[in-house]
Design a protein around this motif. Structure first.
Motif, mmCIF file in Angstrom:
data_model
loop_
_atom_site.group_PDB
_atom_site.id
_atom_site.type_symbol
_atom_site.label_atom_id
_atom_site.label_comp_id
_atom_site.label_asym_id
_atom_site.label_seq_id
_atom_site.Cartn_x
_atom_site.Cartn_y
_atom_site.Cartn_z
ATOM 1 N N GLU A 7 9.152 13.179 2.930
ATOM 2 C CA GLU A 7 9.054 12.782 1.530
ATOM 3 C C GLU A 7 9.680 13.784 0.572
ATOM 4 O O GLU A 7 10.217 13.384 -0.471
ATOM 5 N N PHE A 8 9.623 15.083 0.899
ATOM 6 C CA PHE A 8 10.068 16.085 -0.059
ATOM 7 C C PHE A 8 11.319 16.854 0.375
ATOM 8 O O PHE A 8 11.913 17.539 -0.445
ATOM 9 N N ILE A 9 11.692 16.752 1.637
ATOM 10 C CA ILE A 9 12.888 17.467 2.111
ATOM 11 C C ILE A 9 13.998 16.484 2.459
ATOM 12 O O ILE A 9 15.115 16.575 1.951
ATOM 13 N N LEU A 10 13.680 15.505 3.311
ATOM 14 C CA LEU A 10 14.695 14.519 3.708
ATOM 15 C C LEU A 10 14.779 13.354 2.741
ATOM 16 O O LEU A 10 15.771 12.628 2.735
ATOM 17 N N LEU A 70 0.842 -1.192 0.000
ATOM 18 C CA LEU A 70 0.000 0.000 0.000
ATOM 19 C C LEU A 70 0.877 1.242 0.000
ATOM 20 O O LEU A 70 1.644 1.477 0.934
ATOM 21 N N VAL A 71 0.797 2.033 -1.075
ATOM 22 C CA VAL A 71 1.594 3.246 -1.205
ATOM 23 C C VAL A 71 0.727 4.442 -0.839
ATOM 24 O O VAL A 71 -0.285 4.710 -1.489
ATOM 25 N N LEU A 72 1.139 5.142 0.200
ATOM 26 C CA LEU A 72 0.341 6.255 0.709
ATOM 27 C C LEU A 72 1.256 7.465 0.860
ATOM 28 O O LEU A 72 1.712 7.778 1.952
ATOM 29 N N ASP A 73 1.510 8.152 -0.282
ATOM 30 C CA ASP A 73 2.383 9.321 -0.205
ATOM 31 C C ASP A 73 1.577 10.545 0.227
ATOM 32 O O ASP A 73 0.390 10.460 0.550
ATOM 33 N N ALA A 92 0.410 15.888 -9.067
ATOM 34 C CA ALA A 92 1.520 16.420 -8.275
ATOM 35 C C ALA A 92 2.639 15.390 -8.203
ATOM 36 O O ALA A 92 2.393 14.179 -8.260
ATOM 37 N N PRO A 93 3.895 15.848 -8.093
ATOM 38 C CA PRO A 93 5.007 14.898 -8.007
ATOM 39 C C PRO A 93 4.913 14.057 -6.748
ATOM 40 O O PRO A 93 4.549 14.552 -5.675
ATOM 41 N N ALA A 94 5.221 12.773 -6.883
ATOM 42 C CA ALA A 94 5.164 11.853 -5.744
ATOM 43 C C ALA A 94 6.414 11.997 -4.886
ATOM 44 O O ALA A 94 7.509 12.213 -5.398
ATOM 45 N N GLY A 95 6.237 11.870 -3.585
ATOM 46 C CA GLY A 95 7.377 11.902 -2.677
ATOM 47 C C GLY A 95 8.009 10.525 -2.574
ATOM 48 O O GLY A 95 7.547 9.550 -3.169
#
Length: 266
Positions: free
Chosen positions: A261-264, A61-64, A110-113
């Motif tokens: 997801e988007f910084i680290l 299950l992918v939950l970004d 939107a771009p995925a993390g």
């Protein structure tokens, strides 16, 4: 089927339902439920269909970040549509349907993390479900508090708009707010308990901020409900506490996911 098609259908139906409700508002008349509710239900079915196609993958299950936002929006709309068959909460849909339209499109475009598949053990899935329902119910409470604030302001200044004229009485609006708060707080309690039971370490490095902020939000909602029962808190005080608890809860979940997801990128 590719998830893009049902997602675009959902966005179009959400937009149509929003336009219909706004048109009724401009005309100072209540929307007909036999039109609004089927539009909302069809949009919700398409929304959930596209989201499940995107989230369920061979790796789990992918939950970004944006999938999670879309899932919570779907839960909020589903709860509101269900409640709308029994209690006067359909005015909330004027805020929630555009939210559904926005999140379903963001989940697709939107771009995925960077996010790993989730272990689909029953206990973990139950924790996720309880968390989504808790966030959904408390999101409804947040929107209800904003409408209550608007209603109180316009009634005090004696210039109610068309939207406010379609609202239930102020006391009913306030009772609905605390009903949503009680339900959300109980679901949040079950979510925290299930996390403690089924997650390996609720205070692991990647979960500690989320856990602590969620616990603080739980305390804030508990104090608010105690204040309502023991001290008769209402009005602006209740609204401030509701917004404070909601902001902490959203920061706990979406703040931590955004950073990871988007910084680290972990």
């Amino acid at each position: 089927m590719h998830p893009l098609l049902p997602s675009l259908i959902a966005a179009a139906l959400y937009a149509t339902a929003t336009a219909y409700q706004a048109f009724c508002l401009i005309g100072r008349k209540a929307p007909q439920m036999r039109i609004l509710l089927p539009l909302g239900m069809l949009a919700l079915i398409a929304h959930i269909s596209g989201l499940l196609m995107q989230m369920i993958t061979p790796s789990g299950l992918v939950l970004d970040f944006f999938d999670a936002a879309s899932l919570i929006a779907a839960a909020v709309i589903a709860l509101t549509l269900l409640a709308g068959t029994r209690i006067p909460v359909t005015n909330l849909l004027l805020l929630l349907l555009p939210l559904g339209c926005l999140t379903v499109l963001l989940a697709q475009f939107a771009p995925a993390g960077t996010v790993q598949g989730i272990n689909e053990q029953p206990g973990i899935l139950m924790h996720i479900l309880l968390s989504v329902l808790a966030y959904g119910m408390l999101t409804i409470a947040m929107f209800q508090s904003l409408l209550l604030l608007l209603q109180d302001h316009q009634l005090k200044h004696k210039h109610p708009s068309g939207l406010i004229k379609n609202f239930p009485p102020l006391q009913t609006m306030e009772s609905l707010l605390f009903g949503f708060l009680w339900a959300g707080w109980l679901l949040l309690s079950l979510s925290l308990i299930s996390g403690w039971l089924f997650l390996d370490d609720l205070f692991a490095q990647h979960l500690v901020h989320k856990t602590l902020l969620a616990c603080v939000a739980w305390v804030i909602f508990a104090v608010l409900l105690w204040g309502r029962h023991q001290r008769g808190w209402r009005g602006h005080k209740a609204i401030r506490w509701t917004l404070a608890g909601f902001c902490l809860l959203m920061l706990a979940y979406f703040g931590s996911k955004l950073v990871r997801e988007f910084i680290l990128h972990i």
